[in-house]
Scaffold this motif. Structure first.
Motif: not given
Length: 176
Positions: A43-44, A63, A67-68, A96-97, A139-140, A146
């Motif tokens: 998820d991340l 990307g 996946t974030a 994303d951040r 985590c989504g 993760w």
């Protein structure tokens, strides 16, 4: 959580000895990273790169796999080569951040053209507060877990390769 990094030094063996899931990666093998990320279903991805010329293949692979991406920046913008600057901005746009460990780091990223709304400053050395939220909400959707990926600093020759890409060892940053 899976810790992924190049097999250099003691990071992965120490993590495995502590019971963490590990994955040896080649940070430059974008196709291999993309295949792994699609299979793993994370998820991340929390990408730690030592300097702005690191981590771009992983960001593109994450990307492409949906996946974030959270990227932590420890250093201010040090890139002076236009090739590296363009590659950094393309990679940063996928995150994303962007976590910056000081206001100076965040300010240097904004000055270099990173959108301020994507930047979060978390001061280095500040203890994080515990959360009562279940891990799945952090985590989504909770289906994949993760991955923490260490990229760059442990890769022998990475600085020299980037210098050759820009063609001028004097404009790239610190000496190898």
């Amino acid at each position: 959580m899976t810790l992924a990094a190049p097999m250099a030094g003691a990071l992965l063996p120490r993590a495995a000895a502590l019971g963490y899931a590990i994955k040896e990666i080649d940070p430059g093998d974008e196709a291999g990273l993309r295949r792994w990320l699609k299979r793993a279903g994370f998820d991340l991805i929390h990408l730690h790169a030592g300097i702005g010329w690191e981590g771009h293949a992983l960001a593109r692979a994450a990307g492409a796999s949906g996946t974030a991406i959270v990227r932590t920046e420890h250093l201010p913008n040090l890139l002076t080569c236009s090739v590296q600057q363009a590659e950094y901005h393309d990679g940063a746009a996928l995150a994303d951040r962007l976590l910056c460990v000081s206001k100076a780091v965040a300010d240097s990223r904004v000055a270099a053209g990173v959108a301020p709304e994507g930047i979060v400053t978390i001061l280095n050395g500040v203890a994080a507060r515990a959360t009562a939220r279940p891990a799945a909400t952090l985590c989504g959707n909770g289906t994949g877990g993760w991955a923490c990926v260490a990229d760059g600093r442990a890769v022998r020759g990475a600085k020299g390769a980037r210098r050759r890409a820009c063609g001028d060892a004097g404009t790239v940053g610190p000496a190898s």
